[in-house]
Design a protein around this motif. Sequence first.
Motif, PDB file in Angstrom:
ATOM      1  N   ASN A 176       0.827  -1.215   0.000  1.00 56.70           N
ATOM      2  CA  ASN A 176       0.000   0.000   0.000  1.00 56.70           C
ATOM      3  C   ASN A 176       0.858   1.261   0.000  1.00 56.70           C
ATOM      4  OD1 ASN A 176       0.915   0.334   2.618  1.00 56.70           O
ATOM      5  ND2 ASN A 176      -1.085   0.036   3.581  1.00 56.70           N
ATOM      6  N   ARG A 188       3.296  -1.058   3.359  1.00 57.56           N
ATOM      7  CA  ARG A 188       2.903  -2.259   4.089  1.00 57.56           C
ATOM      8  C   ARG A 188       2.222  -3.257   3.166  1.00 57.56           C
ATOM      9  NH1 ARG A 188      -0.066   1.252   8.803  1.00 57.56           N
ATOM     10  NH2 ARG A 188       1.811   2.148   9.763  1.00 57.56           N
ATOM     11  N   VAL A 225      -0.563  -5.669   1.997  1.00 59.41           N
ATOM     12  CA  VAL A 225      -2.002  -5.808   2.175  1.00 59.41           C
ATOM     13  C   VAL A 225      -2.500  -6.865   1.192  1.00 59.41           C
ATOM     14  CG1 VAL A 225      -2.335  -3.428   2.942  1.00 59.41           C
ATOM     15  CG2 VAL A 225      -2.505  -3.965   0.512  1.00 59.41           C
ATOM     16  N   ARG A 280      -6.180   5.224   0.116  1.00 66.37           N
ATOM     17  CA  ARG A 280      -5.845   5.233   1.530  1.00 66.37           C
ATOM     18  C   ARG A 280      -6.788   4.286   2.255  1.00 66.37           C
ATOM     19  NH1 ARG A 280      -2.418   7.635  -0.599  1.00 66.37           N
ATOM     20  NH2 ARG A 280      -1.361   9.567  -0.014  1.00 66.37           N
ATOM     21  N   PRO A 281      -6.352   3.690   3.366  1.00 66.81           N
ATOM     22  CA  PRO A 281      -7.202   2.749   4.091  1.00 66.81           C
ATOM     23  C   PRO A 281      -8.564   3.346   4.460  1.00 66.81           C
ATOM     24  CG  PRO A 281      -4.964   2.606   4.899  1.00 66.81           C
ATOM     25  CD  PRO A 281      -4.999   3.771   3.960  1.00 66.81           C
ATOM     26  N   ASP A 290     -10.034  -2.929   6.329  1.00 66.23           N
ATOM     27  CA  ASP A 290      -9.509  -1.886   5.436  1.00 66.23           C
ATOM     28  C   ASP A 290      -8.881  -0.755   6.243  1.00 66.23           C
ATOM     29  OD1 ASP A 290      -9.198   0.132   3.390  1.00 66.23           O
ATOM     30  OD2 ASP A 290     -10.676  -0.942   2.206  1.00 66.23           O
ATOM     31  N   GLY A 304      -5.536  -1.424   7.645  1.00 66.46           N
ATOM     32  CA  GLY A 304      -4.443  -1.572   6.690  1.00 66.46           C
ATOM     33  C   GLY A 304      -4.072  -3.007   6.414  1.00 66.46           C
ATOM     34  N   ARG A 308      -8.723   5.122  11.164  1.00 71.02           N
ATOM     35  CA  ARG A 308      -7.593   4.521  10.467  1.00 71.02           C
ATOM     36  C   ARG A 308      -6.452   4.226  11.441  1.00 71.02           C
ATOM     37  NH1 ARG A 308      -5.838   8.250   5.900  1.00 71.02           N
ATOM     38  NH2 ARG A 308      -7.833   7.537   5.060  1.00 71.02           N
TER      39      ARG A 308
END
Length: 274
Positions: free
Chosen positions: A33, A37, A39, A163-164, A203, A206, A272
């Motif tokens: 991501n 990280r 995902v 973005r998450p 989500d 993350g 988040r």
Amino acid sequence: MVAAGLSAVTARCAAAVARRHPPLGHAVWERTNHAGRAVTLLEGPAWALGAAVPLALDPSRAACAGLLATAAAAALGALDDHAGTTSVKGLRGHLGALRRGEITTGAVKIVGLAAAGALATAVIDRPRRHRSTRGGTTELVEAVVGAGVVAASANLANLFDLRPGRALKVVLLTAPITAVLGPGPATLAAAAAGASLGMLPDDLAGRSMLGDTGANAAGALLGTAVVAGCRLPARALALAILSSLVLASERVSFSAVIEASPVLRAVDAWGRAT
């Protein structure tokens, strides 16, 4: 409420099963991501399945159209997720490649989403056409605009999956707006909202992301809800708004706009993981 609950539970369970037994192995679904990280993209198919189940149990034309649009958009998104290239981006990039004779998965997706939107619109408008005394030209314009709404909505939703939690929040914020358009749109909006709620915790943490598979499906479903609840003038207005936002994204970063607004930044960051 039943549709929302069923879609949420189905999406959540599908994601849990897929994480334990990922088709073709974990590596096929793993991505990196914006924060670097790892995902998983398994959220996308789980979202689409969750939204599809209540629609498959509803015999209405709106639900059938929503199911068709969701399945087609998810399949086209999956093609881009697993066979696409990162060297060509954006609507301008894919259309430019097409002019050079290069067929990208993004170009295939653009054409495919328009076709899926046309089919979904045809399913919705068929009984209207039988009762209509209007000319064929008006009906054709209505169908073309409806197809554009579905395709543009699918593309726009995908632009927020950076973005998450962002794309899912957009779905959850817009679903109530489409729900007031009528019983058919309300069912489609409930399915979209339920699947989004089911996927939101992972989500935001993350751990997973919608990818093109889930984001395109979510946008197409909400676009179909708009088509189901509107006639030509409202469809044309929706298409103008959606197209303007998609075109604006070619020049303006949505992330930059969100960061520049304290309210949007707070909503975007809510829940988040840091």
